[in-house]
Every structure is written in structure tokens, then in C-alpha cells.
Scaffold this motif. Structure first.
Motif, PDB file in Angstrom:
ATOM      1  N   LYS A  77       2.080   7.208  22.315  1.00  0.00           N
ATOM      2  CA  LYS A  77       2.773   7.729  23.508  1.00  0.00           C
ATOM      3  C   LYS A  77       3.162   6.569  24.454  1.00  0.00           C
ATOM      4  CE  LYS A  77       4.570  10.992  22.959  1.00  0.00           C
ATOM      5  NZ  LYS A  77       5.698  11.572  22.198  1.00  0.00           N
ATOM      6  N   SER A 204       4.748  11.949  31.213  1.00  0.00           N
ATOM      7  CA  SER A 204       6.143  11.993  30.042  1.00  0.00           C
ATOM      8  C   SER A 204       5.115  13.118  29.630  1.00  0.00           C
ATOM      9  CB  SER A 204       5.742  10.968  29.793  1.00  0.00           C
ATOM     10  OG  SER A 204       6.750  11.140  28.078  1.00  0.00           O
ATOM     11  N   GLU A 208       5.324  17.132  27.540  1.00  0.00           N
ATOM     12  CA  GLU A 208       5.207  17.199  26.969  1.00  0.00           C
ATOM     13  C   GLU A 208       4.227  18.272  26.442  1.00  0.00           C
ATOM     14  OE1 GLU A 208       5.281  14.229  22.148  1.00  0.00           O
ATOM     15  OE2 GLU A 208       5.325  13.371  24.321  1.00  0.00           O
ATOM     16  N   GLU A 214       9.267  22.148  26.702  1.00  0.00           N
ATOM     17  CA  GLU A 214       9.802  21.470  25.836  1.00  0.00           C
ATOM     18  C   GLU A 214      10.982  22.413  25.482  1.00  0.00           C
ATOM     19  OE1 GLU A 214       9.982  20.692  21.044  1.00  0.00           O
ATOM     20  OE2 GLU A 214       7.956  20.782  22.223  1.00  0.00           O
ATOM     21  N   GLY A 313      10.729  17.669  23.817  1.00  0.00           N
ATOM     22  CA  GLY A 313       9.162  17.076  24.842  1.00  0.00           C
ATOM     23  C   GLY A 313       9.626  15.999  25.619  1.00  0.00           C
ATOM     24  N   MET A 314       9.995  15.210  25.106  1.00  0.00           N
ATOM     25  CA  MET A 314      10.441  13.929  25.996  1.00  0.00           C
ATOM     26  C   MET A 314      12.175  13.763  26.700  1.00  0.00           C
ATOM     27  SD  MET A 314       8.425  10.917  24.198  1.00  0.00           S
ATOM     28  CE  MET A 314       9.039   9.791  25.484  1.00  0.00           C
TER      29      MET A 314
END
Length: 393
Positions: A77, A204, A208, A214, A313-314
Motif C-alpha cells: 500500500k 489511508s 481501508e 468503504e 476503500g481509498m
């Protein structure tokens, strides 16, 4: 003093693994300069320095990418975040970071069953009319199974990997300490702001890992894009969605990179590009809340030249001030005003010391001249950008 910064003994094993991977990929000198080799040896952990010969011959960007892949989800990530930092890294580094993917071997359903029963209240086969044993996809944070609701709706069930939060938390603790050491002991890394990057990564990953978050992101963006009928966001089924699991409508379409299939099925690629660009501009410039991981697997093309975005998610956020800055920068490029572009860039850096304004403006003018006449031509480009400025400002 460094020993006092070490976390509980359970984290020492992970640090040993991290440094071992760095050494194996040719970064032993950096490990020594950080002083961590001696620290681990004092704690009874031996590092092996004799396995880096073959890997050390690889270009540094490749070495780093392979090391991040070997270290697992937290570091993958981190590399994905770095892939978006063209302001810090040259193209060869960005190219390698963009190759990072989170695909890993799937866990057997039996390994997930206890957690699923806790989150769903009963066995998945009792909750769903059909629940597919084999996953559709598996990533480092979660894996996705196909299923069917009792009313026949086809859905995807995203399940967080058991134990992943503890692994990520340990990695983030070490990354924070390594970033602090790196800025102090490796001056060449200071311009890359390692501590800031780790803070960005922590924010982040924290978001996530919450699969319900999300879904809240997806619904917010769906509401923002509701006036664009050619954009589809999967519907969330909240009755089955929690922090460790979410259930959304299953979207089937052509993946973003399968351009040959678009042509074979009569899609209008130019129309798709315009619609996608309009959606992205609206998310970023008007809403200040946007999909931050739009890789080809997260963008699907549907019949009727419809675009589906999945996996929120991001996400990224831009304050109103930053959105205004961005518009001023774009308008400066369109109107070929390098001084306006330079003003925005200097404000973003927060440090004008050592910057030759005339040189910067000259480089911006060269950049504009190089690309201004490409692709669409000056008239169309300028008209579209100015229209965007009037609409969103």
C-alpha cells in the motif's frame, strides 16, 4: 537510547523480517547507517548479510518494488501511494511502483468461517440463497466471494482477512520509527518527507480496513454523481455490512484495460473518455471527494457506454482552497500564463527558498508549449478547460 524506542518483544520479530528483506534486496548499507543492525543483535536477533548478491544487480527501483511486495500488504500500500507521487520520484520509479498489486493466494473458506458467522449471525449458506466457496478475487486486505441474496440479487461479499489489523498495526509502528530515523540519519531521504508519507499511509490504511467505511464512501460518491446516469456505483446492502464485511451489488463489465474488447463490442471510446473525465473532474474539483484508486480493475465498462466505479476503500479529499488553487493552475496552463502556474506551485511547496522564479516560469512555459498542441488541439483543450473553470469555480 534506540533500544528504548523498540516496541514489545512481539514486534522485534517483524522488525527482523523487515530488515532482512531490505538487506536481501541490496539495502544493507542503509540498515547499518540507521543503527538497527546492532540494536537487533543486542536483542538476540541475527541478520544475514550474504544473500543480496543476485538482487543487488537489479536497478534500484526494481529492488525496492520487489522488497515492498515481499514485505506484504502495508508496504504494498505504501508503494501504491508512492506511485501517485510524481512530484517526488522520477518516471522509472513511478513505473515500478505502479506494478505493485495486492493480489495474494486466497484463504480457504474454512479459515474465514468463524469470523463470517460472528458478523452475519449464522452460516453464510443460511444467509444467502447461494454463497460461492471459491473467491472471485483475493487481495492482501480482503477477499471477495460471489453470492446471491434470497430475492435473487447477485452480490459480492467482501471479507476482511482475519488478523490483518494486528499485522498492519505492527508494520505502521515500525514504519513510523524507521521514518523518524531515516530523516535523522539519512539526509538524502529528507526531501521525500518519510514521516509525512507514513502518516498519509496510516490514515489511508485505517480507513481501508473498515469495510463499512468503504460503503459509506461509495454512497457519498453515488449521491454526488446522481445526475450522471452513465455512471454506476454498486448498491450497498447494509443489513449484511459491518466493519469486517460488506455486501454490494455485483457489477459485470469490461475491465478498464481491455480496450480490444471495447472495440469488438462497439463501444465508443471517445465518449467513454469524455464521460470518465467529466466524472473525475466533478469528484475532484466540485465535490472535493474522489475515488483515489481508479486502477483498471476498479473501472468497468457496461453496455450503452456506461462506466462503473467499484472499490471505494481509498478516497481522496480536497479542501475548497486547494480546489480553487487547482482551477487557477489549470486555467494558467490553458491561458499560457506561466507566472500564474508558478504562483500556485510555490504556494503548495510552502518554501520558496532557493527557487529561481524566472527559471521556474521558463520551465513551465516549455512544458506548456510541449503539450498544448497535442491530442485535441489548442482550441478544444482551451475551450473545455475554461468551461470547467466557469462551471466549478
Amino acid at each position: 537510547m534506540l533500544m528504548q524506542t523498540l516496541s514489545a518483544a512481539r514486534d522485534l520479530g517483524r522488525l527482523n523480517t523487515i530488515l532482512g528483506v531490505l538487506i536481501r534486496h541490496g539495502f544493507g548499507d542503509s540498515v547499518r547507517r540507521l543503527g538497527l543492525a546492532d540494536t537487533l543483535e543486542k536483542a538476540g536477533h541475527a541478520l544475514h548479510w550474504d544473500h543480496a548478491a543476485d538482487l543487488a544487480r537489479l536497478p534500484p527501483p526494481v529492488q525496492v518494488r520487489l522488497a515492498l511486495e515481499e514485505l506484504g500488504p502495508t508496504f504494498v500500500k505504501l508503494g501504491q501511494i508512492l506511485a501517485g507521487r510524481a512530484d517526488l520520484f522520477s518516471p522509472e520509479w513511478i513505473t515500478e511502483f505502479e506494478k505493485l498489486h495486492s493480489q495474494v493466494p486466497a484463504l480457504p473458506l474454512d479459515d474465514l468461517r468463524a469470523q463470517l458467522v460472528q458478523d452475519l449471525g449464522q452460516q453464510p449458506e443460511a444467509v444467502f440463497k447461494r454463497f460461492d466457496t471459491l473467491p472471485l478475487a483475493a487481495a492482501s486486505m480482503a477477499q471477495v466471494h460471489g453470492a446471491q441474496l434470497q430475492d435473487g440479487t447477485e452480490v459480492v461479499v467482501k471479507i476482511r482477512r482475519p488478523g490483518i489489523t494486528e499485522t498492519v498495526a505492527a508494520d505502521l509502528r515500525w514504519l513510523a520509527k524507521l521514518a523518524t530515523l531515516a530523516e535523522a540519519q539519512l539526509p538524502l531521504l529528507k526531501p521525500y518527507r518519510p514521516q509525512q508519507l507514513v502518516r498519509e499511509l496510516t490514515r489511508s490504511l485505517t480507513r481501508e480496513l473498515d469495510l463499512a467505511s468503504e460503503c459509506r464512501n461509495a454512497e457519498r460518491i453515488a449521491a454526488n454523481l446522481a445526475q450522471m446516469p452513465w455512471i454506476v456505483i454498486p448498491r450497498v446492502h447494509w443489513a449484511f455490512t459491518h466493519e469486517r464485511i460488506n455486501v454490494q451489488d455485483r457489477i459485470v463489465g469490461i475491465a478498464g484495460h481491455q480496450l480490444d474488447l471495447l472495440d469488438q463490442n462497439g463501444y465508443d471510446r471517445q465518449l467513454l473518455a469524455r464521460r470518465g473525465a467529466n466524472a473525475v473532474l466533478k469528484m475532484i474539483v466540485e465535490d472535493g471527494f474522489f475515488h483515489a484508486d481508479p486502477h483498471p480493475g476498479n473501472v468497468l465498462y457496461l453496455p450503452g457506454n456506461v462506466i462503473a466505479f467499484i472499490d471505494f476503500g481509498m478516497v481522496g479529499r480536497l479542501s475548497r482552497r486547494r480546489r480553487e488553487d487547482l482551477l487557477n493552475l489549470l486555467l494558467g496552463l490553458v491561458e499560457r500564463k506561466p507566472e500564474a502556474v508558478a504562483d500556485v506551485l510555490l504556494e503548495w511547496t510552502g518554501d520558496e527558498q532557493g527557487v529561481q522564479l524566472e527559471t521556474l516560469e521558463g520551465e513551465i512555459e516549455v512544458f506548456v508549449d510541449q503539450y498544448y498542441w497535442c491530442a485535441t488541439g489548442a482550441t478544444e483543450f482551451g475551450t473545455d478547460a475554461e468551461r470547467c473553470h466557469r462551471h466549478f469555480a
